[in-house]
Design a protein around this motif. Structure first.
Motif, PDB file in Angstrom:
ATOM      1  N   MET A 242      -4.521   4.103  -8.654  1.00  0.00           N
ATOM      2  CA  MET A 242      -3.201   4.690  -8.871  1.00  0.00           C
ATOM      3  C   MET A 242      -2.092   3.791  -8.314  1.00  0.00           C
ATOM      4  SD  MET A 242      -4.392   7.307 -10.379  1.00  0.00           S
ATOM      5  CE  MET A 242      -3.197   8.619 -10.600  1.00  0.00           C
ATOM      6  N   GLN A 243      -2.328   3.236  -7.138  1.00  0.00           N
ATOM      7  CA  GLN A 243      -1.436   2.255  -6.549  1.00  0.00           C
ATOM      8  C   GLN A 243      -2.206   0.955  -6.381  1.00  0.00           C
ATOM      9  OE1 GLN A 243      -0.249   4.708  -2.982  1.00  0.00           O
ATOM     10  NE2 GLN A 243       1.802   4.105  -3.606  1.00  0.00           N
ATOM     11  N   ASP A 244      -1.608  -0.155  -6.783  1.00  0.00           N
ATOM     12  CA  ASP A 244      -2.262  -1.456  -6.644  1.00  0.00           C
ATOM     13  C   ASP A 244      -1.175  -2.518  -6.706  1.00  0.00           C
ATOM     14  OD1 ASP A 244      -4.190  -3.363  -6.340  1.00  0.00           O
ATOM     15  OD2 ASP A 244      -4.903  -3.282  -8.417  1.00  0.00           O
ATOM     16  N   GLU A 245      -0.626  -2.848  -5.550  1.00  0.00           N
ATOM     17  CA  GLU A 245       0.565  -3.693  -5.495  1.00  0.00           C
ATOM     18  C   GLU A 245       0.512  -4.604  -4.281  1.00  0.00           C
ATOM     19  OE1 GLU A 245       3.178  -5.399  -7.081  1.00  0.00           O
ATOM     20  OE2 GLU A 245       3.500  -3.395  -7.926  1.00  0.00           O
ATOM     21  N   SER A 246       1.071  -5.782  -4.409  1.00  0.00           N
ATOM     22  CA  SER A 246       1.184  -6.704  -3.290  1.00  0.00           C
ATOM     23  C   SER A 246       2.409  -6.357  -2.445  1.00  0.00           C
ATOM     24  CB  SER A 246       1.308  -8.142  -3.803  1.00  0.00           C
ATOM     25  OG  SER A 246       1.659  -9.020  -2.752  1.00  0.00           O
ATOM     26  N   THR A 247       2.304  -6.612  -1.152  1.00  0.00           N
ATOM     27  CA  THR A 247       3.465  -6.423  -0.280  1.00  0.00           C
ATOM     28  C   THR A 247       4.565  -7.443  -0.558  1.00  0.00           C
ATOM     29  OG1 THR A 247       2.332  -7.738   1.432  1.00  0.00           O
ATOM     30  CG2 THR A 247       2.160  -5.334   1.598  1.00  0.00           C
ATOM     31  N   GLN A 248       4.295  -8.408  -1.430  1.00  0.00           N
ATOM     32  CA  GLN A 248       5.348  -9.319  -1.871  1.00  0.00           C
ATOM     33  C   GLN A 248       6.475  -8.565  -2.582  1.00  0.00           C
ATOM     34  OE1 GLN A 248       3.591 -12.385  -4.308  1.00  0.00           O
ATOM     35  NE2 GLN A 248       2.158 -13.036  -2.714  1.00  0.00           N
ATOM     36  N   ASP A 249       6.182  -7.357  -3.076  1.00  0.00           N
ATOM     37  CA  ASP A 249       7.165  -6.579  -3.819  1.00  0.00           C
ATOM     38  C   ASP A 249       8.124  -5.808  -2.900  1.00  0.00           C
ATOM     39  OD1 ASP A 249       8.112  -5.801  -6.469  1.00  0.00           O
ATOM     40  OD2 ASP A 249       7.404  -3.779  -5.999  1.00  0.00           O
ATOM     41  N   MET A 250       7.930  -5.899  -1.581  1.00  0.00           N
ATOM     42  CA  MET A 250       8.855  -5.226  -0.659  1.00  0.00           C
ATOM     43  C   MET A 250      10.274  -5.757  -0.829  1.00  0.00           C
ATOM     44  SD  MET A 250       7.044  -4.875   3.052  1.00  0.00           S
ATOM     45  CE  MET A 250       5.438  -4.104   3.284  1.00  0.00           C
ATOM     46  N   ILE A 251      11.231  -4.867  -0.744  1.00  0.00           N
ATOM     47  CA  ILE A 251      12.636  -5.272  -0.768  1.00  0.00           C
ATOM     48  C   ILE A 251      13.022  -5.880   0.573  1.00  0.00           C
ATOM     49  CG2 ILE A 251      15.015  -4.424  -1.012  1.00  0.00           C
ATOM     50  CD1 ILE A 251      13.798  -2.217  -2.865  1.00  0.00           C
ATOM     51  N   PHE A 252      12.626  -5.224   1.647  1.00  0.00           N
ATOM     52  CA  PHE A 252      12.822  -5.742   2.998  1.00  0.00           C
ATOM     53  C   PHE A 252      11.444  -5.971   3.620  1.00  0.00           C
ATOM     54  CE2 PHE A 252      16.485  -2.895   2.223  1.00  0.00           C
ATOM     55  CZ  PHE A 252      17.494  -3.845   2.247  1.00  0.00           C
ATOM     56  N   GLY A 253      11.187  -7.189   4.084  1.00  0.00           N
ATOM     57  CA  GLY A 253       9.912  -7.498   4.692  1.00  0.00           C
ATOM     58  C   GLY A 253       9.772  -6.910   6.085  1.00  0.00           C
ATOM     59  N   VAL A 254       8.579  -7.067   6.653  1.00  0.00           N
ATOM     60  CA  VAL A 254       8.281  -6.476   7.960  1.00  0.00           C
ATOM     61  C   VAL A 254       9.265  -6.958   9.027  1.00  0.00           C
ATOM     62  CG1 VAL A 254       6.563  -6.297   9.797  1.00  0.00           C
ATOM     63  CG2 VAL A 254       5.847  -6.167   7.395  1.00  0.00           C
TER      64      VAL A 254
END
Length: 315
Positions: A242-254
């Motif tokens: 259902m969800q399968d996404e890279s954290t590269q898609d974050m608008i604001f990183g950690v």
């Protein structure tokens, strides 16, 4: 010599109600002295000790992981949650809630431009969760009877290692001890107050029921985790992705999230900073959680959550 990798866990032995901190090396749990927050806070001295302990661990050392109950790996005093932090997720939401007659591609293009501008000039959206909602990575999730709109949101969470107050994005990751996984369960119909629309969102009712923050199973020190902006977040419902996404898609990183969160309040050792959920929650699919559902959550390097859902039984 290659450094032996390990993770921290909290666990209970059979017949013992006492929670203990442990070092997980492959499939063995090595019991540790002190609670998890003390180990994190005093990492400058405990790191070398744990490195040495891990290096000498063998197949007959400590306890078999299969023979103990693995608990949530953290006991935070504060839980900061982040909303609308994945670009594709926000674009999908805008398209799904577009006004009648609006062209979907136009809405997507306009929202993408807004999100790109927000990434460069805006600030994250935070709200506060309750630590009492934390559960383990295998606890059953009771779906409260007051709603049928409970939803999943699998997220990467940063665990603070030392007090961070008004730190810059450039130095923020130096204050992160490590990472864990959290499924930020949400009751959709409670997110916005229909009786008081001017007030807006009601995160207390929407997100803080018992067990609404399944956490863990692992707390992986940052030095073993790698780049938090390059891991995969995957949630399967009854075996279907259902969800399968890279954290590269974050608008604001950690780094930006930790920095911005620290501008208002000091972050303490053991605190959680959730980083938002990628596209693919139940609201997107038109399929919310039901009795008997099984959620399997994985984030690269952080183990697996296996959560079974059950309806609340009324007395």
């Amino acid at each position: 010599m290659t450094e032996t990798q390990y993770a921290l866990v909290r666990f209970q032995e059979a017949g013992d109600s006492k929670a203990r901190a442990g070092l997980l090396v492959e499939n063995r749990v090595l019991p540790l002295d002190g609670d998890i927050n003390s180990l994190i806070e005093h990492w400058d001295t405990t790191e070398g000790q744990l490195d040495s302990l891990a290096a000498t661990a063998g197949q007959d050392t400590g306890l078999a992981a299969a023979d103990v109950e693995i608990l949530a790996p953290v006991e935070p005093a504060q839980v900061l949650q982040t909303g609308a932090n994945y670009r594709k997720h926000v674009i999908d939401l805008a398209a799904a809630h577009r006004e009648p007659g609006e062209d979907e591609e136009d809405v997507r293009a306009k929202t993408a431009a807004i999100m790109d501008k927000r990434a460069g000039q805006g600030t994250p959206y935070f709200f506060i969760g309750l630590p009492t909602a934390i559960a383990s990575a295998t606890d059953d999730l009771t779906l409260p009877s007051y709603s049928k709109s409970h939803d999943w949101e699998l997220e990467l969470a940063a665990v603070i290692g030392r007090t961070a107050f008004r730190v810059t994005p450039e130095e923020a990751l130096d204050y992160v001890f490590g990472y864990t996984m959290v499924n930020d369960i949400t009751t959709r119909e409670f997110v916005f107050r229909k009786d008081m629309p001017a007030i807006g969102s009601d995160w207390y009712r929407a997100k803080n029921a018992p067990g609404f923050l399944p956490t863990g199973p692992l707390l992986v020190p940052a030095k073993f985790f790698g780049d938090p902006q390059d891991v995969q977040v995957t949630l399967k419902l009854n075996g279907k992705p259902m969800q399968d996404e890279s954290t590269q898609d974050m608008i604001f990183g950690v780094a930006k999230l930790v920095s911005e969160a620290s501008q208002i309040m000091p972050l303490r050792p053991g605190d959680l900073v959730l980083t938002g959920s990628p596209a693919g929650n139940g609201a997107h699919w038109g399929r919310l959680l039901q009795d008997g559902d099984v959620m399997e959550g994985t984030i690269t390097g952080l183990g697996t959550q296996l959560i079974r859902c059950k309806d609340e039984v009324q007395p």
